[in-house]
Design a protein around this motif. Sequence first.
Motif, PDB file in Angstrom:
ATOM      1  N   LEU A   1      86.830 -10.871 122.860  1.00 13.82           N
ATOM      2  CA  LEU A   1      86.716 -10.070 122.469  1.00 13.82           C
ATOM      3  C   LEU A   1      87.853  -9.427 121.968  1.00 13.82           C
ATOM      4  CD1 LEU A   1      85.593  -8.302 120.069  1.00 13.82           C
ATOM      5  CD2 LEU A   1      85.512  -6.545 121.984  1.00 13.82           C
ATOM      6  N   ALA A   2      88.877  -8.619 123.064  1.00  8.83           N
ATOM      7  CA  ALA A   2      90.407  -8.823 123.177  1.00  8.83           C
ATOM      8  C   ALA A   2      91.391  -9.802 122.548  1.00  8.83           C
ATOM      9  CB  ALA A   2      90.821  -8.632 123.943  1.00  8.83           C
ATOM     10  N   GLU A   3      90.741 -10.990 122.887  1.00  3.89           N
ATOM     11  CA  GLU A   3      92.006 -12.141 121.941  1.00  3.89           C
ATOM     12  C   GLU A   3      91.224 -12.326 120.430  1.00  3.89           C
ATOM     13  OE1 GLU A   3      90.969 -15.559 124.564  1.00  3.89           O
ATOM     14  OE2 GLU A   3      92.297 -15.458 125.849  1.00  3.89           O
ATOM     15  N   ALA A   4      90.107 -12.003 120.202  1.00  5.59           N
ATOM     16  CA  ALA A   4      89.829 -12.245 119.317  1.00  5.59           C
ATOM     17  C   ALA A   4      90.442 -11.335 117.895  1.00  5.59           C
ATOM     18  CB  ALA A   4      88.186 -12.038 118.379  1.00  5.59           C
ATOM     19  N   LEU A   5      90.665  -9.913 118.258  1.00  8.52           N
ATOM     20  CA  LEU A   5      91.678  -8.925 117.777  1.00  8.52           C
ATOM     21  C   LEU A   5      92.369  -8.729 117.514  1.00  8.52           C
ATOM     22  CD1 LEU A   5      88.345  -6.427 118.385  1.00  8.52           C
ATOM     23  CD2 LEU A   5      88.740  -8.126 116.437  1.00  8.52           C
ATOM     24  N   ASP A   6      93.206  -9.851 118.598  1.00 12.07           N
ATOM     25  CA  ASP A   6      94.905  -9.889 118.957  1.00 12.07           C
ATOM     26  C   ASP A   6      95.228  -8.600 119.179  1.00 12.07           C
ATOM     27  OD1 ASP A   6      95.147 -12.641 118.289  1.00 12.07           O
ATOM     28  OD2 ASP A   6      95.720 -11.344 115.859  1.00 12.07           O
ATOM     29  N   TYR A   7      94.373  -7.811 120.358  1.00 13.46           N
ATOM     30  CA  TYR A   7      94.288  -6.734 121.122  1.00 13.46           C
ATOM     31  C   TYR A   7      95.403  -7.205 122.129  1.00 13.46           C
ATOM     32  CZ  TYR A   7      93.349  -2.979 123.924  1.00 13.46           C
ATOM     33  OH  TYR A   7      94.419  -1.428 124.536  1.00 13.46           O
ATOM     34  N   PRO A   8      96.352  -6.640 122.898  1.00 11.25           N
ATOM     35  CA  PRO A   8      97.044  -7.129 124.054  1.00 11.25           C
ATOM     36  C   PRO A   8      96.793  -6.151 125.173  1.00 11.25           C
ATOM     37  CG  PRO A   8      98.481  -5.680 122.294  1.00 11.25           C
ATOM     38  CD  PRO A   8      97.007  -5.807 121.705  1.00 11.25           C
ATOM     39  N   GLY A   9      96.193  -5.944 125.335  1.00 11.33           N
ATOM     40  CA  GLY A   9      95.804  -4.870 126.482  1.00 11.33           C
ATOM     41  C   GLY A   9      94.277  -5.104 127.196  1.00 11.33           C
ATOM     42  N   PHE A  10      93.882  -4.700 128.411  1.00 10.84           N
ATOM     43  CA  PHE A  10      92.993  -5.676 128.666  1.00 10.84           C
ATOM     44  C   PHE A  10      91.651  -4.067 129.199  1.00 10.84           C
ATOM     45  CE2 PHE A  10      96.256  -3.850 131.936  1.00 10.84           C
ATOM     46  CZ  PHE A  10      95.505  -3.025 132.816  1.00 10.84           C
ATOM     47  N   SER A  11      92.331  -2.830 128.545  1.00 12.26           N
ATOM     48  CA  SER A  11      90.811  -1.330 128.807  1.00 12.26           C
ATOM     49  C   SER A  11      90.965  -1.163 127.681  1.00 12.26           C
ATOM     50  CB  SER A  11      91.728  -0.969 129.089  1.00 12.26           C
ATOM     51  OG  SER A  11      92.357  -0.084 128.952  1.00 12.26           O
ATOM     52  N   GLY A  12      89.955  -0.445 126.938  1.00 13.42           N
ATOM     53  CA  GLY A  12      89.964   0.021 126.165  1.00 13.42           C
ATOM     54  C   GLY A  12      88.610   0.025 125.093  1.00 13.42           C
ATOM     55  N   VAL A  13      87.277   0.604 124.271  1.00 17.29           N
ATOM     56  CA  VAL A  13      86.206   0.228 123.948  1.00 17.29           C
ATOM     57  C   VAL A  13      86.465   0.336 122.270  1.00 17.29           C
ATOM     58  CG1 VAL A  13      84.699   1.476 125.483  1.00 17.29           C
ATOM     59  CG2 VAL A  13      86.237   2.914 123.463  1.00 17.29           C
ATOM     60  N   ALA A  14      85.212  -0.919 122.344  1.00 18.34           N
ATOM     61  CA  ALA A  14      85.802  -0.970 120.848  1.00 18.34           C
ATOM     62  C   ALA A  14      84.303  -0.612 119.527  1.00 18.34           C
ATOM     63  CB  ALA A  14      85.312  -3.327 121.116  1.00 18.34           C
ATOM     64  N   VAL A  15      85.312  -0.449 118.718  1.00 19.93           N
ATOM     65  CA  VAL A  15      84.500   0.941 117.794  1.00 19.93           C
ATOM     66  C   VAL A  15      83.624  -0.733 117.466  1.00 19.93           C
ATOM     67  CG1 VAL A  15      83.599   2.073 115.518  1.00 19.93           C
ATOM     68  CG2 VAL A  15      85.188   1.958 117.336  1.00 19.93           C
ATOM     69  N   VAL A  16      81.180  -0.562 118.101  1.00 21.77           N
ATOM     70  CA  VAL A  16      80.460  -1.787 117.664  1.00 21.77           C
ATOM     71  C   VAL A  16      79.998  -0.801 115.716  1.00 21.77           C
ATOM     72  CG1 VAL A  16      78.357  -2.637 117.413  1.00 21.77           C
ATOM     73  CG2 VAL A  16      79.795  -1.708 119.384  1.00 21.77           C
ATOM     74  N   SER A  17      79.854   0.189 115.281  1.00 22.64           N
ATOM     75  CA  SER A  17      79.322   0.966 114.021  1.00 22.64           C
ATOM     76  C   SER A  17      80.191   2.374 114.019  1.00 22.64           C
ATOM     77  CB  SER A  17      77.672   0.522 114.341  1.00 22.64           C
ATOM     78  OG  SER A  17      77.141   1.371 114.615  1.00 22.64           O
TER      79      SER A  17
END
Length: 470
Positions: free
Chosen positions: A299-315
């Motif tokens: 998911l981090a790669e798909a969103l071009d997110y450089p970090g390794f922690s955090g939470v993604a908003v689903v809805s």
Amino acid sequence: MRRYLYLLVGGLGTVVAGLLGWYAADKLLDRNGQAVARAEPPDKQAMITESRKTALVTASSLVSPAVVSVSVIGERQVAASPFMDPFWAPLFPPIYRTERVVSLGSGFIISADGYVLTNEHVIHEGDSIVITLPDGRSYKAEMVGASERLDIALLKVKASGLPAVKFGNSDNLAPGEWAIAIGNPVGYLLEDLEPTVTVGVISATGRTIRGEEGGRVYRNMIQTDAAVNPGNSGGPLVNADGEVIGMNTFIFSKSGGSEGLGFAIPSNTLVKCVEELKRYGKVREAFLPISVQNITRDLAEALDYPGFSGVAVVSSRDDRLKPEDIIVEANGRPIRIVGDWEDITYFMTPGERVRVKVFRKGQYLDIELVAQEVKETGIKTSLGLEVAPLTPELAEKYGLAESSGLVIVNVQKGSFAERMGLERGDVILNVNGITPESVEEFERAVESRKGLLEMVVSRKGSRFYISYRY
């Protein structure tokens, strides 16, 4: 001869001067020439006694007068099968009897006009509550309000001029600092009413502990190795300054006694809850209208997110946040996993604001969210329970995995529903083969089979079947 006389007189003068000096040293003279007592050297026992008055002793003495015993008497319905063999249990309705319940716990006075805090599980199902101070005074307590989810109850006694504790800031605790647990672990088994004091350290903060299936989830708890035993529940956890920093709530133990794993609700949570209970008689619950998930590498790669922690908003039902936003910080606290986010949002009141930092398409944005109140309007049914259609707000409040059904928002004490074992937060999915979407459909389903009630119920994500003959 005259020479010897001079020597004798001189010798006598020396002796007299010495005697006068000794007397003056022993009986000091004031400015009027009156003798005063000589200053005695410090008493050794007094010095030892003074040395015992450490910061921990002082802190305990400040709080102990406000620590009370909580005695609770109540009644509950207990089901028993008329047959010992469980094979016959589904074919014959159980026999119910009323059982008298007596429990003892601890609490502490938070204001001179008689407000008392304790755990909700201490007074749960209690009909009569009495608190007793260390000096022997007893008062009947009335319930102001309670939160079963937070395990906090506020009581009130008709009295004034009572000893009261002072709260500290639980957000400033440091692992390793002193912690003092005060309470009544053996209730009235001791002849005197003085609370028990045990000492340890703050082992950790921010602990999340999940109970057994269907049980409470305790968040942001303080862990201590100060001895906490059964009966200590509801008592204060105190710092070296004599400030209450938490409320002792439960332990992990194989023996039933203290094994150095005690947990307390933070004082900042207590203060916030007291304000709600005093003003509204309940804790108004609120939520942020979003759902999140943990970040994965893909998911981090798909969103071009450089970090390794955090939470993604689903809805999100808040226009300020978009699906695929990544929350990395909330109220200045790093958000690494979903658990960190839930620690921030598990106890919110309507209108409370949360500042979040999110990653969105290569940029970091600061966004302020506002908590919305959970509307919970239930409709009474013939079974003695109140139900409401499942909404996203109720799903968030009760942590429900279901997307449809009727949510039980209240179960009347002594009702048919209570005897069936139904609980607040259960989701009714099916009644006698019918999937009800309204109270009317629920009542028709109940009446469709006289003497038999079959239900499919979801509780904390697990489904189970109830068959009840009456």
